[in-house]
Scaffold this motif. Structure first.
Motif, mmCIF file in Angstrom:
data_model
loop_
_atom_site.group_PDB
_atom_site.id
_atom_site.type_symbol
_atom_site.label_atom_id
_atom_site.label_comp_id
_atom_site.label_asym_id
_atom_site.label_seq_id
_atom_site.Cartn_x
_atom_site.Cartn_y
_atom_site.Cartn_z
ATOM 1 N N GLU A 183 0.831 -1.203 0.000
ATOM 2 C CA GLU A 183 0.000 0.000 0.000
ATOM 3 C C GLU A 183 0.872 1.261 0.000
ATOM 4 O OE1 GLU A 183 -2.591 1.750 3.432
ATOM 5 O OE2 GLU A 183 -3.717 0.117 2.457
ATOM 6 N N ASP A 184 1.922 1.264 0.847
ATOM 7 C CA ASP A 184 2.855 2.399 0.875
ATOM 8 C C ASP A 184 3.519 2.573 -0.485
ATOM 9 O OD1 ASP A 184 2.390 2.863 3.596
ATOM 10 O OD2 ASP A 184 4.127 1.658 4.227
ATOM 11 N N ARG B 127 1.250 4.084 -3.040
ATOM 12 C CA ARG B 127 1.084 5.513 -2.791
ATOM 13 C C ARG B 127 2.309 6.289 -3.287
ATOM 14 N NH1 ARG B 127 -0.847 5.140 1.839
ATOM 15 N NH2 ARG B 127 1.030 5.099 3.112
#
Length: 190
Positions: free
Chosen positions: A171-172, A175
């Motif tokens: 997820e990081d 992003r």
């Protein structure tokens, strides 16, 4: 296999490079032997030595093949890239993210980095590619600050991932990749 000829049968040189890439991914370049490469490629050691007289010559050819693969990918992406700001930066960052993060390329690149610790001159072609990339970004960027920051962020993320040091979750990472894309697509000014 990372990259092969589009013709039917692979040449001995391609078989050797494929075998060496597999072995580097498995055991690292420091433990790579010409005997092991010849065996994996299904060739005699003499056949290997005909194509690559030394381990350094083999490692140089492996690095050059990685450079050629990245250049091929970059050219393909350049043809697909739509108009807009920082086109070259968008191509460079996407290429790095496609190639350098994960899979066989990551294992081989990590193994090759170990070999270059013993012989730093093996990285001279990579240094040249980095210099050329910088010059292309300088010459072809609408917003040079955004282009350079996007490229640098991508190189940093790629390096962390290549060395299996990344602290980021999927997820990081997603992003971060989206932020890089926004940066090179729209620029700092916005």
């Amino acid at each position: 296999m990372l990259f092969s000829c589009t013709r039917g049968r692979k040449s001995s040189r391609e078989k050797i490079l494929d075998a060496a890439a597999e072995l580097v991914g498995e055991i690292g370049a420091g433990r790579l032997t010409l005997d092991a490469v010849a065996e994996r490629a299904g060739l005699s050691k003499g056949g290997l030595l005909y194509n690559f007289p030394t381990k350094d010559a083999l490692l140089q050819a492996m690095i050059q093949r990685m450079i050629d693969q990245v250049a091929f990918e970059k050219d393909a992406l350049r043809k697909q890239a739509g108009p807009g700001p920082n086109r070259e930066a968008r191509v460079v960052t996407k290429t790095l993210l496609n190639f350098c993060c994960g899979g066989k390329m990551q294992d081989m690149a990590t193994g090759m980095m170990a070999a270059t610790a013993e012989n730093p001159s093996l990285l001279d072609p990579v240094r040249q590619v980095i210099s050329t990339t910088l010059e292309q970004l300088k010459a072809n960027s609408d917003d040079l600050d955004s282009a350079l920051l996007g490229w640098l962020a991508t190189e940093g993320l790629s390096s962390l991932e290549m060395h299996k040091l990344s602290p980021f979750s999927e997820e990081d990472r997603e992003r971060i990749v989206k932020a890089i894309d926004r940066l090179v697509s729209k620029g700092i000014a916005e």
